[in-house]
Design an enzyme around this catalytic site. Structure first.
Site, PDB file in Angstrom:
ATOM      1  N   TYR A 224       0.823  -1.223   0.000  1.00 37.18           N
ATOM      2  CA  TYR A 224       0.000   0.000   0.000  1.00 37.18           C
ATOM      3  C   TYR A 224       0.858   1.275   0.000  1.00 37.18           C
ATOM      4  O   TYR A 224       0.752   2.111  -0.907  1.00 37.18           O
ATOM      5  CB  TYR A 224      -0.944  -0.053   1.206  1.00 37.18           C
TER       6      TYR A 224
ATOM      7  N   ASP B 272      11.141 -13.079  -1.451  1.00 38.92           N
ATOM      8  CA  ASP B 272      10.953 -12.741  -0.046  1.00 38.92           C
ATOM      9  C   ASP B 272      12.228 -12.148   0.529  1.00 38.92           C
ATOM     10  O   ASP B 272      13.313 -12.699   0.299  1.00 38.92           O
ATOM     11  CB  ASP B 272      10.596 -14.036   0.705  1.00 38.92           C
TER      12      ASP B 272
ATOM     13  N   SER C 219       6.981   3.881  12.955  1.00 40.69           N
ATOM     14  CA  SER C 219       5.554   4.006  13.276  1.00 40.69           C
ATOM     15  C   SER C 219       5.339   4.818  14.542  1.00 40.69           C
ATOM     16  O   SER C 219       6.203   4.853  15.440  1.00 40.69           O
ATOM     17  CB  SER C 219       4.995   2.602  13.500  1.00 40.69           C
TER      18      SER C 219
ATOM     19  N   TYR D 219       4.617  -5.222  18.012  1.00 39.39           N
ATOM     20  CA  TYR D 219       4.833  -4.556  16.719  1.00 39.39           C
ATOM     21  C   TYR D 219       5.628  -3.256  16.916  1.00 39.39           C
ATOM     22  O   TYR D 219       6.640  -3.018  16.255  1.00 39.39           O
ATOM     23  CB  TYR D 219       3.473  -4.266  16.061  1.00 39.39           C
TER      24      TYR D 219
ATOM     25  N   ASP E 244      -6.508   1.042  22.702  1.00 36.28           N
ATOM     26  CA  ASP E 244      -6.741   2.264  21.923  1.00 36.28           C
ATOM     27  C   ASP E 244      -6.649   3.508  22.804  1.00 36.28           C
ATOM     28  O   ASP E 244      -7.496   3.696  23.681  1.00 36.28           O
ATOM     29  CB  ASP E 244      -8.148   2.250  21.302  1.00 36.28           C
TER      30      ASP E 244
ATOM     31  N   LYS F 252       9.681  -1.998  15.726  1.00 37.90           N
ATOM     32  CA  LYS F 252      10.063  -0.750  15.036  1.00 37.90           C
ATOM     33  C   LYS F 252      11.105   0.011  15.852  1.00 37.90           C
ATOM     34  O   LYS F 252      12.077   0.546  15.315  1.00 37.90           O
ATOM     35  CB  LYS F 252       8.828   0.125  14.794  1.00 37.90           C
TER      36      LYS F 252
ATOM     37  N   PHE G 203       1.952   8.246  11.305  1.00 38.12           N
ATOM     38  CA  PHE G 203       0.746   8.135  12.117  1.00 38.12           C
ATOM     39  C   PHE G 203      -0.266   7.322  11.299  1.00 38.12           C
ATOM     40  O   PHE G 203       0.120   6.277  10.791  1.00 38.12           O
ATOM     41  CB  PHE G 203       0.337   9.514  12.652  1.00 38.12           C
ATOM     42  N   ASN G 204      -1.517   7.708  11.174  1.00 39.78           N
ATOM     43  CA  ASN G 204      -2.474   6.791  10.530  1.00 39.78           C
ATOM     44  C   ASN G 204      -2.523   7.005   9.017  1.00 39.78           C
ATOM     45  O   ASN G 204      -3.203   7.918   8.535  1.00 39.78           O
ATOM     46  CB  ASN G 204      -3.855   6.979  11.147  1.00 39.78           C
TER      47      ASN G 204
END
Ligand code: UFG
Length: 328
Positions: free
Chosen positions: A11, A51, A124, A148, A292, A152, A176-177
């Site tokens: 993405y 890979d 991240s 995760y 969250d 990072k 960020f997002n």
């Protein structure tokens, strides 16, 4: 520049490849297509299907240089090929150790072996953990709350050491997002089984999913739902090019947030999607999702000061409408 983009069919990677090729760089993509999509591959790039955990393959690729034509050595490596599902990292940490930590450490050693000294790394917001103050700047304490985020952070620390010990120059870009799709409409492949808010909202609007859940509406925010700092993927892409230029021109490392300083609530995102699509988005409010934080926004003033970058496309309308172009 001759660049290797690992995860260049994914993405964010695919958007960066388009920007790199637009700017005249020669791009080789290494991707295993576990989540990457052939339709997102820029036809101007040269593609190696494989890979990054195949060390023999990476060794020969870095040694040989680009596989398109002249086999010139790579001037820089971009690395997007990581796992990112924070929840899964807590239940299957071993997989994240292999895919994120070990694969990257090997890559750095092979880069060192071949004297490739520039590295642009997808870090991240997850390196910070729960916000101790807002907006988050780069000096904020780093206490990841999932494995995760730890992977990072551990890679960032290794990069600092390799900078000192091996003369590596790196950019660690703390996203960020990430959301949105190429403002020029070239990347159109959709993520399969998404877990993030925006693609889920889009799938409901497009009728590919019956309904969605809003994870909690009792947070101390303006409408009770969580606030996030959404950053358009085309803005992320431009930051990557500027980061590479910085490594070349300044010969210094760079650790920066990529964010807007402004956040939107879950309900604001849903309402904007209803406005843009003209459709109603069926939803139910459920319990809070564990882990969250209520509010997560960051400053990107360091990015402005160092690489002259500022988000241009990350307003809620451009974010949502560029996605609806793909999902509608
Ligand atoms: N949300 C919903 N319903 C959904 C999905 C999400 O209400 O179906 C809410 C979440 O509770 C959260 C917001 O939408 O409040 C955003 O959630 P995302 O899952 O899209 O994104 P996160 O902020 O949880 O995570 C993102 C990246 C991670 C990264 C993290 C760093 O996806 O990779 O930011 O803070 F680690």
């Amino acid at each position: 520049m001759n660049v290797l983009v690992i995860g260049g069919a994914g993405y964010i990677g695919s958007h960066v490849v388009y920007e790199l090729a637009d700017a005249g760089h020669k791009v080789t993509i290494l991707d295993n297509f576990s989540t990457g999509l052939h339709e997102n591959v820029d036809p101007r790039a040269c593609l190696v299907e494989g890979d990054m955990q195949d060390h023999a393959l990476v060794r020969s690729l870095l040694k040989k240089g680009d596989s398109c034509d002249k086999h010139q050595p790579f001037d820089a490596v971009f690395h997007f090929a990581a796992l990112k599902a924070a929840g899964e990292s807590m239940t299957h940490p071993e997989v994240f150790t292999e895919a994120n930590l070990i694969a990257t450490m090997h890559l750095l050693n092979l880069m060192s072996e071949n004297d490739i000294r520039r590295f642009v790394f997808s870090s991240s917001a997850a390196v910070y953990g729960n916000p101790e103050y807002l907006p988050i700047d780069e000096a904020h304490p780093q206490k990841p709350i999932n494995y995760y985020g730890y992977t990072k952070l551990a890679i960032e620390h290794t990069l600092e050491w390799y900078s000192k010990l091996k003369g590596l120059r790196f950019a660690a870009l703390r996203y960020f997002n990430a959301a949105g799709y190429d403002v020029k409409g070239r990347v159109r492949g959709k993520e399969q089984n998404p877990a993030n808010l925006l693609p889920i909202v889009m799938e409901v609007a497009a009728g590919n999913r019956d309904m969605m859940q809003v994870f909690g509406d009792d947070y101390p925010t303006r409408d009770g739902t969580c606030i996030r700092d959404y950053i358009h993927v085309s803005d992320l892409a431009s930051a990557h090019l500027k980061a590479m230029d910085y490594l070349v021109n300044e010969d210094k490392d760079l650790v920066i947030n990529l964010a807007t300083g402004e956040g939107y609530t879950v309900l604001e995102v849903i309402r904007e999607a209803e406005k843009v699509s003209g459709l109603s988005i069926t939803r139910e409010t459920t319990e809070r999702r564990p882990g969250d934080p209520a509010d997560l926004v960051a400053t990107s003033t360091l990015a402005l000061d160092t690489i002259g970058w500022k988000a241009q496309y990350s307003d809620i309308h451009t974010l949502v409408s560029s996605m609806w172009e793909v999902y509608k």
